[in-house]
Design an enzyme around this catalytic site. Structure first.
Site, mmCIF file in Angstrom:
data_model
loop_
_atom_site.group_PDB
_atom_site.id
_atom_site.type_symbol
_atom_site.label_atom_id
_atom_site.label_comp_id
_atom_site.label_asym_id
_atom_site.label_seq_id
_atom_site.Cartn_x
_atom_site.Cartn_y
_atom_site.Cartn_z
ATOM 1 N N CYS A 90 -12.867 6.748 5.803
ATOM 2 C CA CYS A 90 -12.503 6.703 7.098
ATOM 3 C C CYS A 90 -11.039 6.774 6.539
ATOM 4 O O CYS A 90 -10.326 8.072 8.014
ATOM 5 C CB CYS A 90 -12.334 5.333 7.477
ATOM 6 N N HIS A 146 -6.514 3.087 10.903
ATOM 7 C CA HIS A 146 -6.659 3.248 9.972
ATOM 8 C C HIS A 146 -5.780 4.042 9.524
ATOM 9 O O HIS A 146 -6.317 5.311 8.762
ATOM 10 C CB HIS A 146 -8.117 3.254 9.653
#
Length: 274
Positions: A90, A146
């Site tokens: 991610c 993120h």
């Protein structure tokens, strides 16, 4: 999985770029009349869509039993770039996209930023939304960030986005919007508590951004779904579509992808209507 497949096609006057694997990336660009002194004439609107941890094989146009009619339509009308690769996780994926540089150049190559971390994408890095703002764009992030949450200097509004709606960390409960028991759901820099399935909320917000956008200024919309990341959760109506799948985790995973595909269809429709 680190192989990304990319699709290029057109929706009316828009160029469409879509990719699927560890993530899905999509650009839908259209000619926008420019009245901003900083924006070049005919600067395109850009919508870039990323899906989270979706398998290369888990879309209809790759032969999956998972229903993705909207992605299939984009693939059928476009080109699939078979030799394109992404980072396998991610944080590295997102940092590479927004910086245009390999993550090992700024220390984010080895893993994701965990919930308890205080570090983030170094502020010395010049990000895509910052560059586009200089070029006269409005910039919006809908969905997962993120790239740092421990300090506000790492947050989206401090990194070039005019607006932000979604979670800061990597994994949240798709209905409760919590990570490790803490609420992780924001509008701008403010924590937000609201009900709803996150995939649906992201799609609805993206449509609102498109509908409310002033056409005299080009738009960069970064739409980062949390699907199909764990935990595997979906509304019952989507789970019912896959009642033939015995494994409950696989059933929910498939349901998540179809729910996301529905929202992508609504985003494309909003672009066409606009």
């Amino acid at each position: 999985m680190d192989a990304e497949k990319t699709i290029r096609g057109s929706v009316d006057r828009r160029d469409v770029l879509l990719g699927t694997a560890a993530f899905v990336g999509a650009i839908l660009a259209g000619n926008a009349p420019s009245r901003s002194a900083a924006a070049p004439a005919g600067a395109p609107n850009i919508v870039y869509i990323i899906a989270d941890d979706i398998g290369w094989k888990d879309v209809g146009f790759h032969g999956s039993d998972i229903r993705t009619p909207n992605l299939d339509k984009l693939a059928a009308s476009g080109s699939e770039l078979e030799e394109f690769y992404t980072q396998p996780l991610c944080t590295p994926t997102r940092s590479a996209f927004l910086t245009g540089r390999y993550p090992f150049r700024y220390g984010l190559q080895t893993g994701v930023i965990p919930s308890g971390a205080s570090y983030g994408l170094p502020t010395e890095e010049w990000l895509l939304p910052q560059a586009l703002k200089e070029a006269g764009y409005s910039t919006a992030l809908v969905g997962k960030w993120h790239l740092g949450h421990g300090k506000r200097e790492y947050w989206p509004l401090q990194r070039g986005f005019d607006s932000f709606y979604g979670p800061l960390v990597g994994e949240i409960d798709h209905f409760e919007h919590t990570a490790h028991g803490a609420l992780d759901w924001y509008r701008g820099n403010d924590i937000l508590k609201e009900p709803g399935y996150d995939t649906t909320l992201f799609g609805e917000e993206a449509v609102r951004v498109i509908e409310a956008h002033e056409p005299g200024k080009p738009l960069f919309l970064y739409l980062a779904f949390t699907a199909a990341h764990t935990p595997y959760q979906a509304p019952q109506s989507y789970l019912d579509l896959y009642s033939d799948i015995e494994d409950p985790a696989r059933r929910a995973y498939a349901a998540q992808i179809t729910a996301m595909d529905d929202q992508i269809g609504k985003v494309v429709e909003a672009l066409e209507n606009k």
